[in-house]
Design an enzyme around this catalytic site. Structure first.
Site, short mmCIF file in Angstrom:
data_model
loop_
_atom_site.label_atom_id
_atom_site.label_comp_id
_atom_site.label_asym_id
_atom_site.label_seq_id
_atom_site.Cartn_x
_atom_site.Cartn_y
_atom_site.Cartn_z
N HIS B 52 22.44 25.11 81.99
CA HIS B 52 21.74 25.03 83.26
C HIS B 52 21.62 23.57 83.73
O HIS B 52 21.89 23.24 84.88
CB HIS B 52 20.35 25.66 83.11
CG HIS B 52 19.51 25.55 84.33
ND1 HIS B 52 19.77 26.26 85.47
CD2 HIS B 52 18.44 24.76 84.59
CE1 HIS B 52 18.88 25.93 86.39
NE2 HIS B 52 18.06 25.03 85.89
N GLU B 74 26.26 30.14 82.54
CA GLU B 74 24.83 30.36 82.71
C GLU B 74 24.56 31.85 82.90
O GLU B 74 23.64 32.41 82.31
CB GLU B 74 24.37 29.56 83.92
CG GLU B 74 22.88 29.48 84.07
CD GLU B 74 22.49 28.78 85.37
OE1 GLU B 74 23.38 28.59 86.23
OE2 GLU B 74 21.32 28.45 85.52
N ASN B 421 44.73 19.18 58.29
CA ASN B 421 45.70 19.21 57.20
C ASN B 421 45.15 19.97 56.01
O ASN B 421 45.86 20.73 55.37
CB ASN B 421 46.05 17.78 56.77
CG ASN B 421 47.08 17.17 57.70
OD1 ASN B 421 47.82 17.90 58.37
ND2 ASN B 421 47.11 15.86 57.77
#
Lengths: 160, 702
Positions: B52, B74, B421
């Protein structure tokens, strides 16, 4: 707003008609020859502070120095332009200029002379005779009077 | 003018970045709650608030893409917090996806690009599907003796909480409290804290009946499964009255009073409109104390790190002044003015102490906890582990360890590569793990701790370890080593092949790690930060990468040494000792000079030779500075030791970037500049480039 633009444009036109836009150059010597760089590219002229040699640097990099807390890379302009003749003056100065990357580069010159104003008509294109590496760094030849002045392209010299 | 706009934009970026990070933290916490099978309404609420705020921020700066995405997020989060949508893993994945898109949006905004970031439209489309809305039916709320005024100002969320608490059969209580305005926040926190054990405080509203201007009376609406007597025992005091809200025998029209004006309701409405949900925010926050919302909620300021650099430069200059002062004091004493001299020394000492404090203060401001970057990494782990369908237990310790902000920023990429990795190449797939009797979930541990002036970060996995043979084969094929090396290389040396360009443990490139995502690049980046990286690996047991970094880049203690006429600074954090050297006991092995030091042989590096400087009295008395970088040691031979000094390192300009062996330059006072050695680069140059050392050796002997 509109008025301003028109006035400005007219001013430009008038100057271009006379001798082209006027540019200011700072002249200096290397050995007996007169060189110049555009004034706006120079931030400051200083007497050489102690310069620290940087091992492994290019042969024409004199080293680094500090000007009021700012680290400056000092380039020996004589070496970079391959001027072999010995200096004809002992009033060496360093011209400070800032590159696009924010590095401050100092150009070591033999003696600073004066500021000159040149119209476009007073600048000749690079003469073929110069040849070699140097011509890449030369903007043109200025002839305000009898003595030719080699106008250098600073951004090409400091590799900007 | 332009500056202030730029500044505002900068602020916007850093604030947006911060909010997105908060949002991401909330999501991670939510992820954990899903795994534990619990629901935490406060977390969803926090995520909602973050998005918000972001939406408001985007609106303020005309960041359209960001606004759109926040808006749809929202909506979805609103559905979630109101219990109209279920928080499932799929939904959470969608939410996580938004973080990457936000990152792209920010990058595009920063670059001034108008292009719609990839993935935005798709994400918004999917959010839209989930974020539909239904009007909730009024529930049993009306069956309680609730003050209509109170009901009228409940936010939708509070109403939802109220309803769901009642559905669970909890009882409703009213806590009538009287607090001093001055200590209101603390008192509220305290009571919320105490109430938490017994239930949930749904809302609090001022009664508007305060007896004095220093106090405020509030009604707190609380749901609890405990009896009134228990709550009275736990919460009641002379300032807190606990009452139960009785269930009405029959339905009444109380709920229809939504539009009734009320003191508190008016206050909500007086908040400037324009934001659809601003009124609700105000109901949550501003009602507590109407003037609070005008003040900033935190005591924190955001500072551009370049400003701190500037301050640090000034400290550096002051340090030079300090040195001058001490020299003057010396001179005055030599000239026979002991009284003035001792006064000067006192001033000098005082100055020095304050300067140190100031330096420490600035450094402290620059320090941030590594947690900042670790959080981002846990998101990456989550994402990759799902992509690769590998279950990963990601264990973080030491995220409170502090390090220079600049270093933190530069760390996230290398760490991310390494963790990728680890998951991709290190951790085996489920079948293989089962076969070798390892737990199904692979563990990746990220540990950080401070060690003197260094911070150590370890990334450890319990995967299959690095295949030394494959590594060596690859290095051979790439011509990084030759067959003779193959026999002579130690285990450690073989493993360190992984840091050579182009060497990968896997032939096939893939999405996640590509072709062995440049461990050489990782190493270089860590090196730029003045750090080193070591690798240890046991086949079948796992791999451990250890990064050692300096705590700060801004200022370092250094040992000043002299070679010929030139002064160099060696950062003390890589100096373990310095000793006199008389040239005896030096052996030449394979072109390298070695000396014995407490039973171990120490490779030597003659600085004058390496840097091609005129050497003073080559065979005479010298000093060895023992530099330690990671697990490697190097003896640096110099002519004199000058002493220790705190220095501010300034990087060499771009035109000197190709010069290896220096990490920068520093002012030494008297306008003189000294070069700062980069011990890591020297160690690498002397120890690891075996080829060139051997060649030099050949030249030296023949």
């Amino acid at each position: 707003m509109a008025n301003l633009t028109r006035v400005e444009r007219r001013g430009h036109l008038r100057r271009a008609a006379a001798a082209g836009p006027i540019r200011e150059f700072l002249t200096f010597t290397l050995s007996v020859d007169l060189y110049a760089v555009e004034l706006t590219t120079i931030r400051e002229i200083v007497s050489p502070p102690p310069v620290t040699h940087v091992p492994r640097a290019q042969h024409d990099v004199l080293g680094v120095c500090s000007v009021r807390g700012v680290l400056v890379t000092v380039v020996d302009l004589r070496k970079r332009l391959r001027v072999a003749a010995p200096p004809a003056s002992s009033r060496t100065r360093i011209l400070l200029s800032e590159t696009g990357s924010g590095e401050v580069v100092g150009l070591l010159v033999d003696e600073v002379r004066q500021v000159i104003r040149l119209g476009a008509g007073e600048i000749e294109p690079v003469a073929a005779v110069l040849g070699g590496d140097i011509s890449a760094h030369v903007l043109g030849i200025g002839r305000p009077g009898n003595d030719p002045i080699i106008l250098l392209d600073l951004s090409s010299i400091i590799g900007d | 003018m332009v500056d202030s706009i730029d500044k505002a934009r900068e602020e916007f970026f850093s604030e947006a970045q911060e909010i997105i990070e908060t949002f991401s933290r909330n999501l991670l916490a939510l992820d954990a709650t899903i795994s534990e099978g619990v629901k935490d309404p406060t977390l969803i609420n926090e995520a909602f608030r973050a998005v918000h705020t972001l939406k408001g921020l985007a609106g303020l700066f005309g960041a359209v893409a960001m606004g759109t995405l926040s808006h749809h997020l929202e909506d979805l989060l609103d559905e979630l917090r109101l219990g109209r949508a279920e928080l499932t893993r799929a939904v959470l994945d969608l939410l996580f996806g938004s973080i990457d898109v936000f990152g792209k949006i920010l990058a595009a905004e920063r670059a001034g690009s108008e292009a719609i970031p990839p993935g935005l439209d798709e994400l918004v489309g999917r959010l839209r599907e989930l974020g539909g809305s239904d009007v909730p039916e009024p529930g049993m709320v009306t069956e309680y003796e609730l003050d209509p005024g109170m009901l009228a100002v409940l936010t939708e969320y509070e109403e939802h909480r109220l309803r769901s608490n009642l559905e669970q059969g909890l009882r409703l209580y009213r806590l009538h409290v009287k607090f001093d305005l001055a200590t209101l926040d603390k008192a509220l926190e305290e009571i919320k804290d105490r109430a938490k054990r017994h239930g949930e405080i749904i809302t609090y509203l001022p009664t508007g009946e305060s007896s004095s201007i220093e106090t405020i009376e509030l009604d707190l609406l609380m749901a609890s499964h405990d009896d009134l007597s228990i709550l009275i025992g736990a919460l009641a005091s002379e300032r807190i009255i606990v009452e139960e809200i009785e269930r009405r025998p029959q339905l009444s029209a109380a709920f229809s009073s939504r539009s009734h004006p009320h003191v508190a309701a008016e206050r909500v409405l007086s908040v400037p409109s324009g934001h659809p949900r601003l009124g609700e925010e105000a109901a949550d926050l501003a009602l507590v104390s109407p003037d609070r919302s005008l003040r900033s909620l935190t005591q924190t300021v955001r500072v551009d790190i370049r400003k701190l650099d500037r301050l640090m430069n000034i400290v550096g200059e002051l340090a030079i002044v300090r040195n001058v002062l001490s020299r003057i004091a010396d001179r005055v004493r030599a000239e026979g003015q002991p009284q003035i001299s001792s006064e000067l020394f006192r001033v000098h000492r005082n100055f020095e102490r304050r300067l140190t404090e100031m330096q420490d203060g600035i450094l402290e401001v620059r320090m941030v906890p590594l947690g900042q970057v670790f959080e981002r990494l846990s998101r990456v782990v989550r994402q990759i582990s799902r992509e690769l369908d590998k279950e990963i237990r990601f264990v973080i310790t030491g995220s409170e360890t502090e390090i220079d902000k600049l270093i933190v920023e530069e760390l996230s990429d290398p760490l991310m590569h390494m963790i990728r990795n680890s998951i991709d190449h290190g951790i085996e797939d489920a079948a293989e793990r089962a076969r070798v009797g390892k737990p199904a979930a692979g563990t990746i541990a990220l540990n950080a701790f401070q060690k003197g002036n260094h911070v150590v970060i370890e990334i450890e996995d319990d995967g299959r370890g690095i295949d030394e043979n494959a590594l060596m084969q690859k290095a051979l094929r790439l011509g990084k080593i030759d067959l003779t090396d193959r026999e002579q290389l130690s285990r450690e040396e073989i493993l360190s092949l992984i840091f050579l360009p182009g060497v990968s443990t896997r032939e096939r490139a893939d999405d996640v790690s590509g072709r062995g995502v440049g461990m050489d690049v990782v190493k270089t980046n860590i090196g730029h930060l003045g750090g080193v990286i070591d690798v240890q690996s046991e086949p079948g047991i796992g791999t451990k990468m250890t990064i050692t970094l300096p705590i700060t880049l801004a200022i370092v203690s250094a040992l000043l040494v002299k070679v010929g006429e030139q002064v160099f600074a060696i950062p003390l954090n890589s100096v373990s000792e310095a000793l006199a050297f008389d040239g005896r006991g030096v052996r030449v092995v394979d072109g390298r000079e070695l000396m014995g030091l407490r039973g171990q042989s120490l490779p030597l590096c003659r600085l004058a030779r390496v840097f091609d400087l005129p050497e003073e009295n080559p065979s005479g008395r010298k000093f060895v500075v023992v530099a330690t970088v990671g697990t490697k040691r190097l003896g640096i031979l110099v002519d004199y030791l000058i002493g220790q000094q705190d220095i501010v390192i300034k990087p060499l300009g771009k035109s000197l970037a190709q010069v290896r062996g220096f990490s920068g330059a520093t002012e030494l006072g008297d306008q003189n500049v000294g070069l700062v050695l980069d011990p890591a680069a020297l160690v690498e140059e002397v120890l690891l480039s075996g080829e060139s050392a051997r060649e030099k050796g050949l030249r030296a002997h023949g």
